[in-house]
Design a protein around this motif. Structure first.
Motif, mmCIF file in Angstrom:
data_model
loop_
_atom_site.group_PDB
_atom_site.id
_atom_site.type_symbol
_atom_site.label_atom_id
_atom_site.label_comp_id
_atom_site.label_asym_id
_atom_site.label_seq_id
_atom_site.Cartn_x
_atom_site.Cartn_y
_atom_site.Cartn_z
ATOM 1 N N THR A 256 -4.345 -15.614 -5.555
ATOM 2 C CA THR A 256 -3.199 -14.688 -5.794
ATOM 3 C C THR A 256 -2.461 -15.361 -7.030
ATOM 4 N N ALA A 262 -0.555 -12.072 -13.561
ATOM 5 C CA ALA A 262 -0.840 -10.668 -13.298
ATOM 6 C C ALA A 262 -0.376 -9.482 -14.377
ATOM 7 N N THR A 267 -3.815 -6.920 -14.358
ATOM 8 C CA THR A 267 -4.330 -6.845 -12.981
ATOM 9 C C THR A 267 -3.637 -6.737 -11.708
ATOM 10 N N GLN A 268 -4.038 -6.609 -10.597
ATOM 11 C CA GLN A 268 -3.515 -6.688 -9.337
ATOM 12 C C GLN A 268 -3.085 -8.472 -9.166
ATOM 13 N N LYS A 269 -2.047 -8.626 -8.365
ATOM 14 C CA LYS A 269 -1.854 -9.858 -8.078
ATOM 15 C C LYS A 269 -2.924 -10.642 -7.221
ATOM 16 N N SER A 270 -3.699 -10.078 -6.294
ATOM 17 C CA SER A 270 -4.829 -10.433 -5.631
ATOM 18 C C SER A 270 -6.201 -10.223 -6.200
ATOM 19 N N PHE A 338 -9.925 -3.416 -13.488
ATOM 20 C CA PHE A 338 -8.640 -3.577 -13.074
ATOM 21 C C PHE A 338 -7.779 -3.306 -14.712
#
Length: 447
Positions: A256, A262, A267-270, A338
């Motif tokens: 995370t 991010a 990108t996404q956080k995860s 991403f």
């Protein structure tokens, strides 16, 4: 090529011997399938073919089983001083109702296309479907390493497929030594025993498949011994999706990111990230016998793959009448991208993207860090520091260290470590997880 095919044919019933002896594609025979109540079938490289109109009886199966070695708990047997393997199918009463007689061949010169990779002293993982020839390849690798490169090689032979069904190893492995495994589930123990008792430079393992075997392979890699192993799969992504085997290439975990990180990465956080240093630095995909896909830097391929980026893979094609051809192809990850620009990670490696601006590291690069690592992989630590361009020395003595780096949950439990660090005025830095991103971020923030 040495296949001892006559020794296998002479174990068959007479009506099959006569047919196979005069078959025009005898040299291309892969296996013979004999099932009770069915016609005998042979599988050649050109395709399957029935060998007789007569169906297989109990007497035919009994004739063969009396002329070969006893079947193991894995339902496998062999023929003395050959590489052939006979596997059986049993009914509910444990009676044999079918046999698969697989031809074992020792083929010289098959690994000339990857000779340069063997000379690099890096660990090599061979990936391919059953029957594609992985065992034949590592048998020849064992011979080349032992005879031509004069290394101390030990072959872990679980089912006697690599060095044959005999206490005397087959000539196909050359001067390499062979350790037999009494039970399949004990393979990981024999792997560790080979390191502790026989001081090999190279260990060769066929069909790594369980978590314990993967753990043993990682342990051997950490001890600085070159590994050559095989496992089942079609491509690199298969290993990522196979939890027991993923640790062979460093393991995969979810990380995370902070909001700022991010946003910076877009990108996404995860995200998915490689967890540790791969046990095998080179990976070879064998989907066709004359065309192999080479990943010369597994960690970079994995990092690009997980980030949904396209990456280059090397394809080596060869034949008996033509020279080896090497070309590169750009492969797009199926994980999806991403980031907006697919070319950024081809031009930059994973580390450069995650590093802060260069001026923040000027002070850190100008001095040599003497690091005492605690509960961290030395290989992963070296990889991070080398990519960041930081001069460092790893030490086992706290009093000589300029800093201590370890996993937070382990450092908290070690009061003696904290006490010694205070005594010698050595600062302690900790990370929550052992992964590339955490270590890179840590060194970026050290002043």
């Amino acid at each position: 090529m040495n296949d001892d095919l006559e020794k296998l044919i002479e174990k068959l019933p007479f009506f099959l011997q006569n047919y196979l002896q005069h078959h025009i594609y005898k040299d291309q025979l892969i296996e013979i399938v004999l099932d009770l109540g069915r016609r005998p079938e042979a599988r050649f490289r050109t395709g399957p073919e029935y060998l007789s109109q007569k169906i297989i009886s109990w007497q035919d199966l009994d004739y063969i089983t009396k002329r070969i070695s006893k079947f193991s708990t894995e339902n496998r047997a062999g023929i003395e001083r050959t590489l052939h393997r006979i596997s059986c199918i049993r009914n509910r009463q444990f009676m044999i109702t079918g046999l698969t007689c697989r031809v074992g061949r020792s083929i010289f010169g098959t690994i000339s296309v990857i000779r340069d990779l063997l000379e690099s002293d890096q660990s090599i993982l061979i990936l391919g479907k059953p029957g594609v020839g992985k065992t034949t390849i590592i048998r020849e690798i064992a011979r080349v390493l032992a005879d031509e490169m004069e290394k101390r090689v030990i072959v872990i032979d679980t089912s006697n497929e690599i060095a044959g069904e005999s206490d005397i190893p087959h000539l196909g492995i050359g001067r390499a030594r062979r350790m037999q495994v009494s039970k399949t589930e004990l393979q990981h123990q024999v792997m560790i025993e080979a390191i502790e008792n026989h001081m090999p430079q190279v260990i060769i393992i066929d069909e790594i498949g369980t978590e314990l075997e993967v753990l043993a392979a990682r342990t051997i890699a950490e001890k600085g011994v070159q590994l050559v192993g095989t496992t089942h799969g079609n491509c690199l992504e298969n290993l990522i999706k196979n939890p027991p085997l993923a640790d062979l290439i460093g393991g995969i975990q979810y990380v995370t990111l902070s909001d700022d990180e991010a946003k910076r990465r877009k990108t996404q956080k995860s995200i998915l990230e490689r967890k540790a240093y791969p046990a095998f630095e080179i990976l070879i995909e064998i989907n066709e016998q004359n065309s192999w896909i080479i990943h010369e830097d597994v960690k970079t391929s994995i990092d690009l793959l997980l980030r949904g980026k396209s990456f280059m893979e090397q394809i080596r094609s060869f034949s008996f009448i033509e020279k080896v051809q090497i070309r590169s192809e750009k492969i797009q990850s199926k994980y999806g991208s991403f980031l907006q620009n697919d070319d950024t990670l081809v031009k930059k490696n994973w580390t450069n993207i995650n590093l802060p601006k260069q001026n923040k590291l000027i002070k850190l690069k100008s001095k040599i860090l003497i690091i005492y690592p605690y509960s961290l992989s030395n290989n992963l630590l070296k990889e991070v520091l080398l990519k960041m361009g930081i001069k460092f020395i790893l030490t086992n003595e706290i009093k000589k260290a300029s800093l201590i780096i370890g996993l937070k949950k382990h450092i908290r439990k070690n009061f003696n470590l904290t006490k010694l660090a205070n005594k010698f005025n050595v600062p302690i830095y900790s990370v929550n997880y052992v992964n590339y991103y955490q270590l890179t971020r840590l060194f970026s923030n050290i002043n």
